[in-house]
Design a protein around this motif. Structure first.
Motif, PDB file in Angstrom:
ATOM      1  N   TYR A  26       0.824  -1.225   0.000  1.00 53.85           N
ATOM      2  CA  TYR A  26       0.000   0.000   0.000  1.00 53.85           C
ATOM      3  C   TYR A  26       0.855   1.271   0.000  1.00 53.85           C
ATOM      4  O   TYR A  26       0.546   2.245   0.691  1.00 53.85           O
ATOM      5  N   PHE A  27       1.888   1.250  -0.753  1.00 50.35           N
ATOM      6  CA  PHE A  27       2.786   2.412  -0.777  1.00 50.35           C
ATOM      7  C   PHE A  27       2.088   3.644  -1.373  1.00 50.35           C
ATOM      8  O   PHE A  27       2.388   4.789  -1.017  1.00 50.35           O
ATOM      9  N   LYS A  28       1.136   3.380  -2.254  1.00 51.59           N
ATOM     10  CA  LYS A  28       0.401   4.480  -2.900  1.00 51.59           C
ATOM     11  C   LYS A  28      -0.232   5.401  -1.846  1.00 51.59           C
ATOM     12  O   LYS A  28      -0.295   6.612  -2.026  1.00 51.59           O
TER      13      LYS A  28
ATOM     14  N   CYS B 169      18.984  -4.111  -5.243  1.00 49.57           N
ATOM     15  CA  CYS B 169      18.692  -3.190  -6.344  1.00 49.57           C
ATOM     16  C   CYS B 169      17.264  -2.686  -6.252  1.00 49.57           C
ATOM     17  O   CYS B 169      16.401  -3.315  -5.640  1.00 49.57           O
ATOM     18  N   ARG B 170      17.056  -1.565  -6.906  1.00 45.49           N
ATOM     19  CA  ARG B 170      15.682  -1.067  -7.044  1.00 45.49           C
ATOM     20  C   ARG B 170      15.293  -1.275  -8.491  1.00 45.49           C
ATOM     21  O   ARG B 170      15.952  -0.772  -9.403  1.00 45.49           O
ATOM     22  N   LEU B 171      14.227  -2.075  -8.674  1.00 46.84           N
ATOM     23  CA  LEU B 171      13.819  -2.397 -10.044  1.00 46.84           C
ATOM     24  C   LEU B 171      12.969  -1.282 -10.637  1.00 46.84           C
ATOM     25  O   LEU B 171      12.817  -1.181 -11.854  1.00 46.84           O
TER      26      LEU B 171
ATOM     27  N   ILE C  30       0.911   6.244   1.034  1.00 47.11           N
ATOM     28  CA  ILE C  30       1.906   7.187   1.585  1.00 47.11           C
ATOM     29  C   ILE C  30       2.004   8.399   0.651  1.00 47.11           C
ATOM     30  O   ILE C  30       1.964   9.541   1.089  1.00 47.11           O
ATOM     31  N   ASN C  31       2.115   8.099  -0.646  1.00 50.11           N
ATOM     32  CA  ASN C  31       2.202   9.187  -1.633  1.00 50.11           C
ATOM     33  C   ASN C  31       0.953  10.057  -1.586  1.00 50.11           C
ATOM     34  O   ASN C  31       1.040  11.283  -1.579  1.00 50.11           O
ATOM     35  N   ASP C  32      -0.204   9.373  -1.581  1.00 54.70           N
ATOM     36  CA  ASP C  32      -1.470  10.124  -1.638  1.00 54.70           C
ATOM     37  C   ASP C  32      -1.666  10.985  -0.394  1.00 54.70           C
ATOM     38  O   ASP C  32      -2.118  12.119  -0.487  1.00 54.70           O
TER      39      ASP C  32
ATOM     40  N   GLY D 139      -2.458 -11.756   1.786  1.00 56.79           N
ATOM     41  CA  GLY D 139      -2.700 -10.759   2.836  1.00 56.79           C
ATOM     42  C   GLY D 139      -1.556  -9.789   3.039  1.00 56.79           C
ATOM     43  O   GLY D 139      -1.587  -8.965   3.947  1.00 56.79           O
ATOM     44  N   ARG D 140      -0.472  -9.877   2.286  1.00 58.76           N
ATOM     45  CA  ARG D 140       0.692  -8.971   2.374  1.00 58.76           C
ATOM     46  C   ARG D 140       1.488  -9.173   3.676  1.00 58.76           C
ATOM     47  O   ARG D 140       1.133 -10.017   4.470  1.00 58.76           O
ATOM     48  N   ASN D 141       2.563  -8.411   3.826  1.00 60.41           N
ATOM     49  CA  ASN D 141       3.470  -8.503   4.983  1.00 60.41           C
ATOM     50  C   ASN D 141       3.878  -9.950   5.252  1.00 60.41           C
ATOM     51  O   ASN D 141       3.816 -10.439   6.378  1.00 60.41           O
TER      52      ASN D 141
ATOM     53  N   GLY E 115       7.142  10.142  -0.022  1.00 63.71           N
ATOM     54  CA  GLY E 115       7.271   8.788  -0.593  1.00 63.71           C
ATOM     55  C   GLY E 115       8.726   8.493  -0.953  1.00 63.71           C
ATOM     56  O   GLY E 115       9.250   7.415  -0.646  1.00 63.71           O
ATOM     57  N   ASP E 116       9.381   9.474  -1.555  1.00 61.84           N
ATOM     58  CA  ASP E 116      10.790   9.297  -1.925  1.00 61.84           C
ATOM     59  C   ASP E 116      11.662   9.068  -0.686  1.00 61.84           C
ATOM     60  O   ASP E 116      12.547   8.200  -0.690  1.00 61.84           O
ATOM     61  N   ALA E 117      11.397   9.858   0.358  1.00 64.30           N
ATOM     62  CA  ALA E 117      12.194   9.723   1.590  1.00 64.30           C
ATOM     63  C   ALA E 117      11.999   8.334   2.187  1.00 64.30           C
ATOM     64  O   ALA E 117      12.949   7.709   2.683  1.00 64.30           O
TER      65      ALA E 117
HETATM   66  N1  LIG Z   1       7.427   8.663  -4.153  1.00 68.15           N
HETATM   67  C1  LIG Z   1       7.569   7.840  -5.196  1.00 68.15           C
HETATM   68  N2  LIG Z   1       6.523   7.061  -5.565  1.00 68.15           N
HETATM   69  C2  LIG Z   1       6.688   6.229  -6.588  1.00 68.15           C
HETATM   70  C3  LIG Z   1       7.879   6.133  -7.310  1.00 68.15           C
HETATM   71  N3  LIG Z   1       7.720   5.205  -8.299  1.00 68.15           N
HETATM   72  C4  LIG Z   1       6.454   4.743  -8.186  1.00 68.15           C
HETATM   73  N4  LIG Z   1       5.807   5.351  -7.147  1.00 68.15           N
HETATM   74  C5  LIG Z   1       4.462   5.171  -6.686  1.00 68.15           C
HETATM   75  O1  LIG Z   1       4.331   3.902  -6.082  1.00 68.15           O
HETATM   76  C6  LIG Z   1       2.935   3.599  -6.042  1.00 68.15           C
HETATM   77  C7  LIG Z   1       2.751   2.124  -6.351  1.00 68.15           C
HETATM   78  O2  LIG Z   1       1.414   1.851  -6.176  1.00 68.15           O
HETATM   79  P1  LIG Z   1       0.755   0.440  -6.477  1.00 68.15           P
HETATM   80  O3  LIG Z   1       1.482  -0.219  -7.616  1.00 68.15           O
HETATM   81  O4  LIG Z   1      -0.703   0.633  -6.617  1.00 68.15           O
HETATM   82  O5  LIG Z   1       1.107  -0.433  -5.232  1.00 68.15           O
HETATM   83  P2  LIG Z   1       0.826  -0.254  -3.689  1.00 68.15           P
HETATM   84  O6  LIG Z   1       0.032   0.954  -3.358  1.00 68.15           O
HETATM   85  O7  LIG Z   1       2.130  -0.349  -3.020  1.00 68.15           O
HETATM   86  O8  LIG Z   1      -0.057  -1.511  -3.373  1.00 68.15           O
HETATM   87  P3  LIG Z   1       0.364  -3.027  -3.351  1.00 68.15           P
HETATM   88  O9  LIG Z   1       1.702  -3.163  -4.041  1.00 68.15           O
HETATM   89  O10 LIG Z   1      -0.711  -3.748  -4.060  1.00 68.15           O
HETATM   90  O11 LIG Z   1       0.466  -3.395  -1.911  1.00 68.15           O
HETATM   91  C8  LIG Z   1       2.246   4.515  -7.045  1.00 68.15           C
HETATM   92  O12 LIG Z   1       1.516   5.483  -6.334  1.00 68.15           O
HETATM   93  C9  LIG Z   1       3.412   5.190  -7.767  1.00 68.15           C
HETATM   94  O13 LIG Z   1       3.112   6.516  -8.151  1.00 68.15           O
HETATM   95  C10 LIG Z   1       8.955   6.979  -6.895  1.00 68.15           C
HETATM   96  O14 LIG Z   1      10.042   6.968  -7.465  1.00 68.15           O
HETATM   97  N5  LIG Z   1       8.749   7.796  -5.843  1.00 68.15           N
END
Ligand SMILES: Nc1nc2c(ncn2[C@@H]2O[C@H](COP(=O)(O)OP(=O)(O)OP(=O)(O)O)[C@@H](O)[C@H]2O)c(=O)[nH]1
Length: 338
Positions: free
Chosen positions: A219-221, A254-256, A223-225, A332-334, A232-234
């Motif tokens: 659910y990284f999205k 590595c970061r893919l 954090i960005n949102d 279920g992740r994690n 998100g970058d930090a």
């Molecule tokens: N800050 C930042 N965000 C990035 C970068 N590259 C990709 N993202 C964001 O990473 C997020 C990936 O989201 P998803 O692929 O939906 O995955 P997720 O929210 O982590 O959900 P799951 O992987 O299903 O658990 C998107 O919001 C992208 O915009 C980056 O270089 N920096």
């Protein structure tokens, strides 16, 4: 171009290989002219030396196309060429103009051999040529005129210093360029190109079993949102640091791309890879990323794949790890799967 890539050349080697071929063609061509001139003048010994240098240049021309021992052959050829030139300098029958060749010795040596060996070669042949010059023309009015001496010394010193400094900055620029080409600029981890190179090297060295972990943040999205892209970058940088802390020196993180990472573990059987993956998952889970007045926490899912034979392509291994990662997300992740 492709034949150069086949030799596994670095950027510098590619340039040096091309330059060396130009030098070989030029010296063979001029060698033929001087052979004819010296034959006509009856200078047979000098002609024989030129035949030897020209013959070596012609023989080396096809070798230089793909030899993996580029530096060794270049050094050998320059020693022969410079020795031939030194012989021409010593020969009483040659004119003072032959010393003009000494001025380009530092340039050629540095461009073809780099700072160290270029410096060593010039350190031997340039003072030797200067000594021969003084021995032959010491009593000449040319050398009793301070202006002429200053000119000769300055031109030779400039030729040496300029080539040395040029080569030093070229080598530094190349190092920076190749580091940039192999590194992910956000996290400082290896990028996909470096992963491919390391994988090929490890497979060639049969560092088996070779395990691969594919890690994706959950659910990284969100954090960005919620906190913006910079945050998100930090977080991605903090995750990268945390991952590296868990690894041995021989492992490669590595970061893919996006929030997807991968770790290459040479000589690591499945049980060990699994232990490390669990440790990494724990480390991400307990990591606290400070953002303004809130503490951000997140988790990661990891898929594992192990290559037991040296013939498995990277794409296939990544695909298997990715399938396990997908299952970890579905379950279920994690968690670690594989
Ligand atoms: N800050 C930042 N965000 C990035 C970068 N590259 C990709 N993202 C964001 O990473 C997020 C990936 O989201 P998803 O692929 O939906 O995955 P997720 O929210 O982590 O959900 P799951 O992987 O299903 O658990 C998107 O919001 C992208 O915009 C980056 O270089 N920096």
């Amino acid at each position: 171009m492709s034949e150069l890539i086949d030799t596994g050349d670095t950027l510098a080697q590619r340039h040096r290989r091309a330059l060396m071929r130009v030098l070989l063609v030029c010296t063979a061509l001029f060698g033929c002219i001087f052979i004819a001139l010296n034959f006509a003048a009856g200078k047979y010994l000098l002609m024989s030396v030129e035949i030897a240098v020209t013959g070596f240049a012609l023989w080396l021309l096809p070798v230089m196309k793909r030899t993996p021992n580029l530096q060794r052959w270049t050094l050998s050829y320059l020693i022969v060429l410079y020795s031939g030139t030194t012989y021409a300098l010593v020969t009483p029958a040659t004119s003072v103009s032959v010393f003009g060749w000494v001025l380009i010795m530092p340039v050629v040596a540095h461009l073809l051999l780099g700072r160290f060996w270029g410096g060593v070669l010039c350190g031997v042949f340039v003072p030797l040529s200067a000594a021969i010059f003084v021995w032959r023309f010491g009593s000449d009015p040319l050398l009793t005129n301070p202006g002429s001496v200053a000119n000769i010394v300055t031109v030779t010193a400039c030729s040496y210093l300029l080539s040395h400094v040029y080569e030093a900055s070229r080598a530094e620029a190349e190092t920076q360029l190749s580091t940039m080409a192999l590194t992910d600029s956000l996290t400082g981890l290896a990028n996909r190109s470096q992963l491919e190179q390391s994988y090929a090297r490890l497979m060639m060295a049969k560092r088996l079993p070779l395990s691969l972990l594919m890690l994706d943040l959950d659910y990284f999205k969100r954090i960005n949102d919620a906190h913006g892209h910079d945050t998100g970058d930090a977080v991605l940088r903090a995750i990268a640091k945390t991952m590296v802390k868990q690894l041995r020196r021989s492992d490669l993180a590595c970061r893919l791309g996006g929030e997807e990472f991968c770790v290459l573990l040479p000589e690591t059987p499945h049980a060990e890879a699994r232990q490390l993956a669990e440790r990494m998952r724990d480390a991400v889970e307990v990591l606290e990323c400070q953002h303004r007045h809130t503490v951000l926490r997140l988790t990661a899912s990891i898929g594992i794949a192990v290559a037991d034979t040296a013939d498995e392509p990277l794409e296939a291994l990544l695909h298997r790890a990715d399938e396990n990662l997908y299952r970890a997300k579905l379950d279920g992740r994690n968690r670690v799967v594989g």
